[in-house]
Design a protein around this motif. Structure first.
Motif, PDB file in Angstrom:
ATOM      1  N   ARG A 159      -5.624   9.288  -1.403  1.00 45.49           N
ATOM      2  CA  ARG A 159      -3.843   9.396  -1.500  1.00 45.49           C
ATOM      3  C   ARG A 159      -3.486  10.577  -1.839  1.00 45.49           C
ATOM      4  NH1 ARG A 159      -4.486   4.381  -2.951  1.00 45.49           N
ATOM      5  NH2 ARG A 159      -4.647   3.833  -4.667  1.00 45.49           N
ATOM      6  N   GLU A 160      -4.367  11.407  -2.982  1.00 44.70           N
ATOM      7  CA  GLU A 160      -3.511  12.318  -3.937  1.00 44.70           C
ATOM      8  C   GLU A 160      -4.028  13.500  -2.551  1.00 44.70           C
ATOM      9  OE1 GLU A 160      -1.679  12.902  -5.652  1.00 44.70           O
ATOM     10  OE2 GLU A 160      -1.833  11.282  -6.358  1.00 44.70           O
ATOM     11  N   LEU A 163      -7.330   6.679  -4.833  1.00 44.26           N
ATOM     12  CA  LEU A 163      -6.975   7.164  -5.042  1.00 44.26           C
ATOM     13  C   LEU A 163      -7.039   8.768  -4.905  1.00 44.26           C
ATOM     14  CD1 LEU A 163      -4.444   8.211  -7.114  1.00 44.26           C
ATOM     15  CD2 LEU A 163      -6.172   8.286  -9.428  1.00 44.26           C
ATOM     16  N   ARG A 184      -1.392  -1.846 -11.871  1.00 39.80           N
ATOM     17  CA  ARG A 184      -2.725  -1.726 -12.297  1.00 39.80           C
ATOM     18  C   ARG A 184      -2.919  -2.210 -14.067  1.00 39.80           C
ATOM     19  NH1 ARG A 184      -7.853  -1.957  -9.961  1.00 39.80           N
ATOM     20  NH2 ARG A 184      -7.696  -1.861 -12.306  1.00 39.80           N
ATOM     21  N   ALA A 195      -9.090   4.821 -10.881  1.00 34.77           N
ATOM     22  CA  ALA A 195      -8.129   3.539 -10.170  1.00 34.77           C
ATOM     23  C   ALA A 195      -6.441   4.430 -10.149  1.00 34.77           C
ATOM     24  CB  ALA A 195      -7.895   2.589  -9.512  1.00 34.77           C
ATOM     25  N   THR A 196      -6.088   4.595 -11.061  1.00 41.40           N
ATOM     26  CA  THR A 196      -5.215   4.934 -11.973  1.00 41.40           C
ATOM     27  C   THR A 196      -4.423   6.668 -11.741  1.00 41.40           C
ATOM     28  OG1 THR A 196      -4.957   4.880 -13.865  1.00 41.40           O
ATOM     29  CG2 THR A 196      -4.335   2.889 -12.395  1.00 41.40           C
ATOM     30  N   TRP A 219      -9.966  16.273  -9.883  1.00 44.38           N
ATOM     31  CA  TRP A 219      -9.157  17.206  -8.745  1.00 44.38           C
ATOM     32  C   TRP A 219      -9.573  18.132  -7.902  1.00 44.38           C
ATOM     33  CZ3 TRP A 219      -4.321  15.572  -6.942  1.00 44.38           C
ATOM     34  CH2 TRP A 219      -3.531  14.621  -8.474  1.00 44.38           C
ATOM     35  N   PRO A 250      -4.630  -4.001   3.445  1.00 45.64           N
ATOM     36  CA  PRO A 250      -5.112  -3.390   4.324  1.00 45.64           C
ATOM     37  C   PRO A 250      -6.591  -4.967   4.848  1.00 45.64           C
ATOM     38  CG  PRO A 250      -4.143  -1.392   3.442  1.00 45.64           C
ATOM     39  CD  PRO A 250      -4.154  -2.707   2.483  1.00 45.64           C
ATOM     40  N   ARG A 278       1.528   0.134  -6.940  1.00 50.27           N
ATOM     41  CA  ARG A 278      -0.366   0.094  -7.224  1.00 50.27           C
ATOM     42  C   ARG A 278      -0.391   0.306  -9.439  1.00 50.27           C
ATOM     43  NH1 ARG A 278       0.113   3.209  -2.596  1.00 50.27           N
ATOM     44  NH2 ARG A 278       0.431   4.998  -3.875  1.00 50.27           N
ATOM     45  N   LEU A 279       0.324   0.919  -9.209  1.00 50.15           N
ATOM     46  CA  LEU A 279       0.116   1.292 -11.295  1.00 50.15           C
ATOM     47  C   LEU A 279       0.939   0.771 -11.660  1.00 50.15           C
ATOM     48  CD1 LEU A 279       1.151   5.301 -11.136  1.00 50.15           C
ATOM     49  CD2 LEU A 279      -0.697   5.006 -10.779  1.00 50.15           C
ATOM     50  N   SER A 301       2.953  11.877  -5.430  1.00 53.88           N
ATOM     51  CA  SER A 301       2.055  11.680  -5.749  1.00 53.88           C
ATOM     52  C   SER A 301       1.948  12.160  -7.812  1.00 53.88           C
ATOM     53  CB  SER A 301       1.832  13.474  -6.065  1.00 53.88           C
ATOM     54  OG  SER A 301       0.656  14.133  -6.430  1.00 53.88           O
ATOM     55  N   CYS A 336     -11.930  -6.310  -8.696  1.00 54.93           N
ATOM     56  CA  CYS A 336     -12.529  -5.261  -8.577  1.00 54.93           C
ATOM     57  C   CYS A 336     -13.091  -3.794 -10.085  1.00 54.93           C
ATOM     58  CB  CYS A 336     -11.851  -3.946  -7.328  1.00 54.93           C
ATOM     59  SG  CYS A 336      -9.816  -4.072  -8.020  1.00 54.93           S
ATOM     60  N   SER A 378       1.069  -0.918   0.408  1.00 52.72           N
ATOM     61  CA  SER A 378       0.397   0.034   0.054  1.00 52.72           C
ATOM     62  C   SER A 378       0.458   1.576  -0.060  1.00 52.72           C
ATOM     63  CB  SER A 378      -0.958   0.050   1.301  1.00 52.72           C
ATOM     64  OG  SER A 378      -0.229   0.089   2.156  1.00 52.72           O
ATOM     65  N   GLU A 426       1.631   4.185   0.867  1.00 54.84           N
ATOM     66  CA  GLU A 426       1.493   5.526   0.771  1.00 54.84           C
ATOM     67  C   GLU A 426       2.903   6.919   1.049  1.00 54.84           C
ATOM     68  OE1 GLU A 426      -0.438   3.552   2.645  1.00 54.84           O
ATOM     69  OE2 GLU A 426      -1.763   2.506   1.554  1.00 54.84           O
ATOM     70  N   CYS A 446      -6.878  -5.895  -1.954  1.00 52.03           N
ATOM     71  CA  CYS A 446      -6.456  -5.090  -1.327  1.00 52.03           C
ATOM     72  C   CYS A 446      -5.353  -5.059   0.072  1.00 52.03           C
ATOM     73  CB  CYS A 446      -8.017  -4.016  -1.094  1.00 52.03           C
ATOM     74  SG  CYS A 446      -7.396  -2.558   0.283  1.00 52.03           S
ATOM     75  N   CYS A 478      -6.440   5.893   2.870  1.00 50.71           N
ATOM     76  CA  CYS A 478      -7.225   4.708   2.224  1.00 50.71           C
ATOM     77  C   CYS A 478      -5.996   3.489   1.234  1.00 50.71           C
ATOM     78  CB  CYS A 478      -8.714   4.425   1.462  1.00 50.71           C
ATOM     79  SG  CYS A 478      -8.500   3.218   0.736  1.00 50.71           S
ATOM     80  N   SER A 479      -5.882   2.562   1.400  1.00 54.22           N
ATOM     81  CA  SER A 479      -4.777   1.910   0.253  1.00 54.22           C
ATOM     82  C   SER A 479      -5.857   1.062  -1.106  1.00 54.22           C
ATOM     83  CB  SER A 479      -4.200   0.530   1.240  1.00 54.22           C
ATOM     84  OG  SER A 479      -2.944   1.296   1.921  1.00 54.22           O
ATOM     85  N   GLY A 480      -7.349   1.372  -1.094  1.00 54.12           N
ATOM     86  CA  GLY A 480      -7.666   1.208  -2.071  1.00 54.12           C
ATOM     87  C   GLY A 480      -6.999   1.064  -3.424  1.00 54.12           C
ATOM     88  N   ILE A 481      -7.222   0.238  -4.279  1.00 54.20           N
ATOM     89  CA  ILE A 481      -5.949  -0.238  -5.221  1.00 54.20           C
ATOM     90  C   ILE A 481      -7.371   0.047  -6.278  1.00 54.20           C
ATOM     91  CG2 ILE A 481      -5.953  -2.292  -4.618  1.00 54.20           C
ATOM     92  CD1 ILE A 481      -3.084  -1.977  -6.702  1.00 54.20           C
ATOM     93  N   GLY A 482      -8.692  -0.759  -6.411  1.00 53.80           N
ATOM     94  CA  GLY A 482      -9.771  -0.601  -7.371  1.00 53.80           C
ATOM     95  C   GLY A 482     -10.934   0.336  -7.605  1.00 53.80           C
TER      96      GLY A 482
END
Lengths: 233, 142
Positions: free
Chosen positions: B27-28, B24, A29, B109-110, B117, A46, A25-26, A106, A153, A14, A16, A44, B15-19
């Motif tokens: 995190r941003e 995203l 994906r 997600a990416t 934004w 966590p 992560r990228l 970022s 997902c 994760s 972050e 996921c 959160c670490s959600g990737i789906g």
């Protein structure tokens, strides 16, 4: 021989707090959406660590690859703690070495170094998926679905269509492949044909006897792409 | 930048959600705050490191004010801070922010769109407001 469909689970860091986490992560994906959309799913981390039973069961019954950003290897640790040994454990810093230095966490600040880092890690993950799939198929006779499959997902990104030997052939993520080619300054003329084909062959199986047709079709689609056309988009 | 936490920093844990796009955005929004808007007053950490039980991460959430930013209702960030013994001063749900942006197409997600934004900046604004409140009331460290 089992007819069961095998998919490879990819659990990424994760991360972050570090740029390598964003890269992991990228890259994950990209494998899910473009490189191996029919063979992979993600989990996921966590949620997995915190005890989602459904996701933990998946990792217990499917070969799993972990992608960690740093040597703390939270993804590998968590997966093995809850589900047993992983099939492969990759670490972004091992793959990239000093290449990740200067990358940002970022996506707003993403530039060429980040893009190249993501591609490098994604291609390494895809190679590991192929290796795991080959081992699994040898052991169980299982194969991934050729189509209709998608990650847990989200769906794979749309493909671009080429006309090959009178039939329409879909190449997943063709526009992203062309973007990559453009960034690498592959020319949209006859001198770029070989490089275009080589790049597409990384992601899509091209029968040797059809390479000539692929070269022509790819060049036409790439020229259209570079001119702002929608064929590959 | 890493998992080191300076004294009196407010920890912003996304959160670490990737789906989905929600992870995203979480995190941003965090990076907007920790890297640009309030770099001296805030820091972030890897959620998985906390879930793993890393002593430094656990100590950090127990001794600093925490703001959790979650993409979905499973609230992994908020719950895991609490499980580690930390106190969540404010829990923000990205999905809640979408209520003011019905029909918005925030991206994937990416990658975020301009609408994505805009939502991210709104959430960053909420985080900053909470950081300022915590600092004004001297609740930044425990």
């Amino acid at each position: 021989m089992s007819a069961e469909i095998t998919k490879v689970g990819i659990i990424c860091c994760s991360g972050e707090a570090i740029a390598e986490g964003t890269i992991s992560r990228l890259a994950t994906r990209r494998v899910l959406e473009l490189l191996r959309p029919n063979a992979t799913v993600t989990l996921c981390l966590p949620l997995f660590l915190a005890g989602n039973e459904g996701e933990r069961n998946f990792a217990k019954t499917h070969p799993t690859i972990t992608i960690d950003g740093c040597d703390k290897q939270c993804a590998k640790w968590g997966t093995e703690e809850h589900s047993g040994p992983v099939s492969a454990a990759l670490v972004v810093t091992d793959i990239l070495g000093t290449q990740a230095t200067g990358c940002h966490r970022s996506s707003r600040q993403a530039s060429q170094p980040e893009k190249e880092a993501v591609w490098a890690v994604a291609e390494r993950i895809a190679a590991e998926v192929d290796s795991v799939m080959a081992e699994t198929e040898l052991r169980d006779g299982a194969t991934a679905q050729a189509d209709g499959a998608h990650c847990s997902c989200s769906s794979p990104i749309p493909g671009g269509k080429l006309a090959i030997a009178g039939a329409a052939v879909t190449i997943p993520g063709l526009s992203l492949i062309f973007e990559q080619c453009a960034e690498r300054n592959i020319p949209a003329d006859i001198t770029g044909c070989a490089a275009l084909l080589d790049t597409v062959k990384i992601y899509h199986r091209v029968p040797p006897d059809e390479e000539g047709e692929y070269r022509s079709a790819l060049l036409a689609a790439y020229q259209d792409f570079r001119n702002g056309g929608k064929a590959a988009r | 930048m890493g998992n080191e936490c300076v004294d009196n920093a407010v920890l912003v844990i996304p959160c670490s959600g990737i789906g989905k796009v929600h992870g995203l955005i979480s995190r941003e929004a965090t990076y907007l705050v920790t890297d640009e808007l309030a770099p001296e007053q805030t820091e972030t950490m890897c959620l998985a490191l906390l879930v793993k039980g890393d002593p430094g991460a656990v100590e950090a959430v127990r001794t600093h004010a925490c703001i959790a930013i979650d993409g979905c209702a499973k609230a992994c960030a908020e719950k895991n801070v609490q499980i580690a013994g930390g106190a969540v001063a404010k829990a923000i749900q990205v999905a809640e922010a979408f209520k003011n942006h019905r029909g918005a197409k925030p991206g994937s997600a990416t990658m975020l769109t301009d609408e994505g934004w805009a939502i991210t900046r709104e959430i960053a604004g909420s985080i900053i407001s909470e950081v300022e409140r915590l600092r004004a009331s001297e609740e930044v460290a425990r």
